[in-house]
Write a protein that holds these residues in place. Structure first.
Motif, PDB file in Angstrom:
ATOM      1  N   SER A 125      48.970   0.553 -10.471  1.00 40.77           N
ATOM      2  CA  SER A 125      48.569  -0.371 -11.539  1.00 40.77           C
ATOM      3  C   SER A 125      48.736  -1.833 -11.111  1.00 40.77           C
ATOM      4  N   TRP A 126      49.528  -2.090 -10.082  1.00 36.34           N
ATOM      5  CA  TRP A 126      49.627  -3.472  -9.594  1.00 36.34           C
ATOM      6  C   TRP A 126      48.367  -3.883  -8.839  1.00 36.34           C
ATOM      7  N   PHE A 127      47.753  -2.919  -8.202  1.00 36.35           N
ATOM      8  CA  PHE A 127      46.665  -3.257  -7.281  1.00 36.35           C
ATOM      9  C   PHE A 127      45.268  -3.007  -7.829  1.00 36.35           C
ATOM     10  N   PHE A 128      45.162  -2.042  -8.742  1.00 36.02           N
ATOM     11  CA  PHE A 128      43.813  -1.645  -9.168  1.00 36.02           C
ATOM     12  C   PHE A 128      43.541  -2.038 -10.613  1.00 36.02           C
ATOM     13  N   ASN A 129      42.254  -2.237 -10.904  1.00 33.40           N
ATOM     14  CA  ASN A 129      41.821  -2.522 -12.259  1.00 33.40           C
ATOM     15  C   ASN A 129      40.913  -1.410 -12.742  1.00 33.40           C
ATOM     16  N   PRO A 130      40.851  -1.205 -14.075  1.00 33.90           N
ATOM     17  CA  PRO A 130      39.935  -0.182 -14.570  1.00 33.90           C
ATOM     18  C   PRO A 130      38.492  -0.537 -14.200  1.00 33.90           C
ATOM     19  N   PRO A 169      45.724   6.011 -17.167  1.00 32.85           N
ATOM     20  CA  PRO A 169      46.227   5.106 -18.217  1.00 32.85           C
ATOM     21  C   PRO A 169      47.096   3.981 -17.661  1.00 32.85           C
ATOM     22  N   ALA A 170      47.805   4.233 -16.544  1.00 32.33           N
ATOM     23  CA  ALA A 170      48.631   3.165 -15.976  1.00 32.33           C
ATOM     24  C   ALA A 170      47.750   1.976 -15.601  1.00 32.33           C
ATOM     25  N   VAL A 171      46.607   2.266 -14.982  1.00 33.25           N
ATOM     26  CA  VAL A 171      45.687   1.199 -14.583  1.00 33.25           C
ATOM     27  C   VAL A 171      45.005   0.596 -15.814  1.00 33.25           C
ATOM     28  N   GLU A 172      44.585   1.464 -16.737  1.00 37.56           N
ATOM     29  CA  GLU A 172      43.827   0.989 -17.907  1.00 37.56           C
ATOM     30  C   GLU A 172      44.644   0.062 -18.794  1.00 37.56           C
ATOM     31  N   TYR A 173      45.930   0.387 -18.991  1.00 39.65           N
ATOM     32  CA  TYR A 173      46.716  -0.340 -19.986  1.00 39.65           C
ATOM     33  C   TYR A 173      47.547  -1.482 -19.397  1.00 39.65           C
ATOM     34  N   LYS A 174      47.339  -1.797 -18.121  1.00 35.26           N
ATOM     35  CA  LYS A 174      48.147  -2.868 -17.527  1.00 35.26           C
ATOM     36  C   LYS A 174      47.982  -4.188 -18.272  1.00 35.26           C
ATOM     37  N   LYS A 175      46.804  -4.412 -18.845  1.00 32.25           N
ATOM     38  CA  LYS A 175      46.554  -5.666 -19.562  1.00 32.25           C
ATOM     39  C   LYS A 175      47.395  -5.781 -20.821  1.00 32.25           C
ATOM     40  N   GLU A 176      47.904  -4.645 -21.310  1.00 33.07           N
ATOM     41  CA  GLU A 176      48.718  -4.696 -22.525  1.00 33.07           C
ATOM     42  C   GLU A 176      50.204  -4.816 -22.187  1.00 33.07           C
ATOM     43  N   ILE A 187      51.531   5.536 -20.180  1.00 37.02           N
ATOM     44  CA  ILE A 187      51.394   6.279 -18.926  1.00 37.02           C
ATOM     45  C   ILE A 187      51.406   7.792 -19.171  1.00 37.02           C
ATOM     46  N   PHE A 188      52.080   8.225 -20.225  1.00 36.40           N
ATOM     47  CA  PHE A 188      52.147   9.652 -20.509  1.00 36.40           C
ATOM     48  C   PHE A 188      51.163  10.104 -21.587  1.00 36.40           C
ATOM     49  N   THR A 189      50.191   9.262 -21.960  1.00 33.94           N
ATOM     50  CA  THR A 189      49.316   9.664 -23.072  1.00 33.94           C
ATOM     51  C   THR A 189      48.636  10.995 -22.807  1.00 33.94           C
ATOM     52  N   ILE A 190      48.243  11.258 -21.573  1.00 31.14           N
ATOM     53  CA  ILE A 190      47.573  12.533 -21.287  1.00 31.14           C
ATOM     54  C   ILE A 190      48.553  13.529 -20.673  1.00 31.14           C
ATOM     55  N   ALA A 191      49.422  13.035 -19.771  1.00 25.80           N
ATOM     56  CA  ALA A 191      50.305  13.941 -19.038  1.00 25.80           C
ATOM     57  C   ALA A 191      51.572  14.300 -19.819  1.00 25.80           C
ATOM     58  N   GLY A 192      51.925  13.476 -20.803  1.00 26.31           N
ATOM     59  CA  GLY A 192      53.149  13.718 -21.567  1.00 26.31           C
ATOM     60  C   GLY A 192      53.240  15.122 -22.144  1.00 26.31           C
ATOM     61  N   PRO A 193      52.195  15.580 -22.827  1.00 33.59           N
ATOM     62  CA  PRO A 193      52.237  16.937 -23.393  1.00 33.59           C
ATOM     63  C   PRO A 193      52.493  18.005 -22.336  1.00 33.59           C
TER      64      PRO A 193
END
Lengths: 118, 167, 349
Positions: A109-114, B119-126, B136-142
């Protein structure tokens, strides 16, 4: 020979799960849960371990194998430590998979963007 | 599934009872909605899943040849597959394989890794805590919850049977 | 207090759920700003702007959607030959929680604002209420606008973009972009006039569909209900319109709509058009059931439909954006997906 077995068994498990995905509208998240729990259950029944011995990575790499490892971890911990093992074994056994996924994902997550799909 | 009865759309429009109408409508929708080809998807899943497992076998063998015992080799293999999956997710390739592979990319441990990385990549902006940390666990948590819980339940049964000298 | 000089006070209400305006508002400006994929589609050359960068220079998908909306609003106001100060009310909405794309997009415009949520039917809802405000004498110029963004919608409703999954045939593709319409009491265009003659406001219709990957099926009964009520209220035949244009039913939902209406003896098979089917090329763009999202009907209407009316290809259309009123929470709690469709009569004079 082991490569052929791994390919055929792993492929067959995935193809079967594809039927589940396409015919039941089950979301992927649910399917992953079903797979892990199936692995735990088959592990507890003593079925999965001999199967995994035979099929190698074909049975170990799918999430059912992850479930099997979970139960095996609990069982080994109980054998070694008794009652506390029930609470300890699962995370010990799954530690490598979960930790590596968490750590590498966080670093990713540090390196990549969606990425927008096209 | 398996209800082959042909539902005519008139049974939807003419039906007065809402519940029956909705059931009829769902059946009618099911009939007229084109489906992806299952055999084609199964072949994709078989090939991709098979290849990922074969790669797993290769790494396991490789680590054993480097002197690791079998259990350690399997763990090294897991780390390697997870790493590769997350790398491919980051550079946008895993998703493309998944489009073709379906269950073939979902079922292996690489699918689990993808479900953590995405999700780790998707939610970094938040943010690191409430963005990545929470999601990070939204899908894998279950998967982790029910894996741990089911193995705990069966472990408890095993423990009791062991105390009773059944096992 | 000045005396109400409006002597023409006859009722505008028609039938059960329709209105016929006494002085139908004019559409004096419109804009369509879309993303790259929409630009590569069959209607790509008709849009005011096609923006290659999905982030449109912003940091997040949500901010990007706001930027699309801001640019669409400014473009529409400019094309109408107006400035922000001329607009009495802004009616807008989007798909994101609490309408954040809208709030952050239009804040700078400094126009009195009503936020609307009608899911993908929002442009129909905004044009309906805007026309009511103008015909009722509560506004002289109103901007109706809506937006959607593929990535923001995926993130909110489905999966993170980098998650690997397969989309079923019935799944639709959220349109990235924003479309805006300026409604006015008076016509300022030199050429022909395009007017909103009346509306039929949709009811929430729920036929028990629970599959969020098949929104067309969830919305088709709502479209059917609104079209049927419209024809009854006005005493019209389907052939009265050159086109009956649904919002984003897509391939699956359109087939269902035609089927359902036939059962009510209304045949729209020859003059039906669906924005979700028009905006993408299904074969080459891999969009499965078609386009969806607030922007789908908005940009197709402003980019394509209005041009057909201006050029005289069509004289009279019924524009009927459709929406599926579900959320991730309602889905997880096992609820169905209620649908809605708002019809707007648009005529060229």
């Amino acid at each position: 020979m082991e490569y052929v077995k791994a390919f055929l068994v792993g492929g067959a498990i995935c193809a079967l799960v594809q039927i589940l995905l396409d015919c039941t509208k089950l979301m992927p998240g649910r399917v992953m849960v079903i797979l892990v729990c199936t692995g735990v259950f088959l592990g507890a029944l003593g079925i999965y371990e001999p199967f995994a011995e035979w099929a190698g990575a074909g049975a170990g790499v799918p999430l059912t194998g992850f479930g099997n490892v979970l139960f095996k971890g609990v069982k080994d911990a109980i054998d070694k430590e008794g009652f506390l093992g029930i609470f300890k074994g699962g995370f010990t056994a799954s530690a490598v998979g979960i930790s590596s996924a968490l750590i590498f994902s966080y670093i990713a997550s540090w390196f990549f963007n969606p990425k927008m799909k096209s | 599934m398996g209800n082959d009865k042909n539902v005519d759309v008139s049974k939807v429009v003419r039906e007065k009872d809402t519940k029956t109408r909705n059931e009829n409508y769902n059946q009618y929708v099911n009939q007229i909605t084109p489906k992806n080809s299952l055999p084609k998807n199964m072949i994709g899943a078989f090939l991709v899943g098979g290849i990922i497992c074969t790669i797993g076998q290769f790494f396991t063998n490789y680590y054993m040849s480097m002197g690791a015992d079998k259990e350690a080799a399997k763990s090294y293999n897991t780390i390697t597959l997870v790493f590769l999956s997350i790398l491919l997710t980051g550079i946008g390739i895993y998703q493309k394989i998944a489009k073709f592979g379906g269950a073939g990319t979902l079922v292996p441990i690489t699918g689990f890794a993808n479900s953590v990385a995405a999700p780790a990549v998707e939610y970094k902006k938040e943010g690191h805590v409430f963005g990545i940390g929470v999601n990070i666990f939204t899908i894998a948590g279950p998967v982790i919850l029910y894996g741990i819980f089911s193995s705990w339940v069966l472990g408890l049964i095993y423990y009791i049977l062991k105390q009773l000298d059944v096992m | 207090m000045p005396e109400n000089k409006n002597l023409n006070n006859k009722s505008k209400m028609i039938g059960k759920q329709s209105l016929l305006f006494n002085s139908p508002p004019y559409i004096i400006g419109a804009s369509s700003i879309t993303g790259k994929k929409e630009g590569e589609g069959p209607l790509g050359h008709l849009f005011d702007a096609v923006i290659e960068d999905p982030l449109i220079g912003k940091e997040t998908w949500e901010e990007a959607e706001s930027e699309f909306m801001k640019q669409a609003a400014e473009k529409a106001i400019q094309k109408a030959g107006l400035t922000n100060k001329d607009i009495r009310y802004l009616l807008a909405g989007d798909l994101l929680g609490q309408l954040i794309a809208t709030s952050f997009g239009i804040a700078e415009l400094n126009i009195p604002f009503f936020g609307l949520f009608g899911a993908c039917s929002t442009i129909g809802e905004a044009m309906s209420i805007g026309s009511i405000l103008i015909d009722g004498g509560f506004a002289d110029k109103v901007l109706a606008i809506t937006s959607s963004h593929f990535a923001g919608a995926e993130k909110q409703f489905r999966y993170p973009l980098d998650y690997g999954n397969q989309r079923p045939y019935s799944a639709s593709w959220t349109v990235t972009g924003s479309g805006a319409v300026v409604l006015s009491k008076n016509n300022s265009n030199d050429g022909g006039a395009i007017r909103v003659k009346g509306i039929t406001t949709g009811k929430i219709v729920d036929f028990g569909i629970k599959d969020p990957m098949n929104m067309g099926a969830a919305m088709a009964p709502a479209a059917c209900d609104t079209i049927k009520s419209h024809m009854e209220d006005f005493g019209l035949e389907a052939q009265h319109y050159d086109k009956i244009i649904t919002g984003d039913l897509g391939y699956v939902g359109s087939d269902i709509l035609i089927d359902l209406l036939k059962e009510h003896n209304i045949d729209i098979s020859s003059n039906h058009m669906d924005c979700g089917k028009e905006i993408f090329d299904q074969e080459s763009q891999d969009t499965h059931a078609g386009g969806s999202g607030c922007a789908c009907s908005a940009v197709t209407f402003t980019g394509y439909v209005l041009k057909q009316l201006q050029e005289g290809t069509w004289k009279r259309v019924l524009f009927l954006p459709t929406g599926s009123l579900h959320s991730k929470v309602s889905y997880n709690e096992g609820n169905t997906m209620p649908g809605i469709a708002h019809a707007v009569i648009v005529e060229a004079e």
